[in-house]
Design a protein around this motif. Structure first.
Motif, PDB file in Angstrom:
ATOM      1  N   CYS A  41      42.188  13.386 -66.364  1.00  0.00           N
ATOM      2  CA  CYS A  41      41.285  13.164 -67.498  1.00  0.00           C
ATOM      3  C   CYS A  41      39.932  13.852 -67.340  1.00  0.00           C
ATOM      4  O   CYS A  41      39.103  13.775 -68.242  1.00  0.00           O
ATOM      5  N   CYS A  60      41.455   9.714 -60.873  1.00  0.00           N
ATOM      6  CA  CYS A  60      40.470   8.641 -60.931  1.00  0.00           C
ATOM      7  C   CYS A  60      41.147   7.272 -60.953  1.00  0.00           C
ATOM      8  O   CYS A  60      42.350   7.151 -61.172  1.00  0.00           O
ATOM      9  N   CYS A 111      43.088   6.397 -64.185  1.00  0.00           N
ATOM     10  CA  CYS A 111      44.378   7.079 -64.325  1.00  0.00           C
ATOM     11  C   CYS A 111      45.393   6.547 -63.325  1.00  0.00           C
ATOM     12  O   CYS A 111      46.578   6.458 -63.621  1.00  0.00           O
TER      13      CYS A 111
HETATM   14 ZN   LIG Z   1      41.430  10.185 -64.725  1.00  0.00          ZN
END
Ligand SMILES: [Zn+2]
Length: 103
Positions: free
Chosen positions: A79, A93, A96
């Motif tokens: 993302c 991250c 995610c």
């Molecule tokens: Zn992410």
């Protein structure tokens, strides 16, 4: 002189520039390679090739700063949100990772 769009290994100068901008822990096993998915065009994948992974461990995505010449930042490979090298062990991250785990 002609230019080609052939993907080649990133030159050492680019690697040095990116790793310095990302403030990554300097180690010889780190390398950068052009990200090959359309969503990541212009970004570089930062990979740590040391260890048990055949193709290296993805550290994250080096994303060029919006203003030219102002460096790079480390982002989530999915993302593009900013991530830290230590809190995102697979270059993804927290959101995610949770997203992936929940499906
Ligand atoms: Zn992410």
């Amino acid at each position: 002189m002609t230019t080609t769009s052939t993907q080649v290994a990133s030159p050492p100068e680019l690697r040095a520039e990116v790793l310095a901008a990302l403030q990554a822990r300097a180690r010889p096993s780190l390398y950068v390679t052009p990200a090959c998915t359309p969503a990541n065009a212009g970004c570089l994948l930062v990979v740590d090739s040391d260890g048990p992974y055949a193709h290296g461990r993805v550290v994250g995505l080096a994303i060029p700063a919006p203003a030219p010449g102002t460096g790079w930042r480390l982002g989530c490979t999915r993302c593009h949100d900013p991530i830290g090298e230590d809190d995102s062990p697979r270059g993804v991250c927290t959101a995610c990772t949770a997203d992936r785990a929940g499906q």
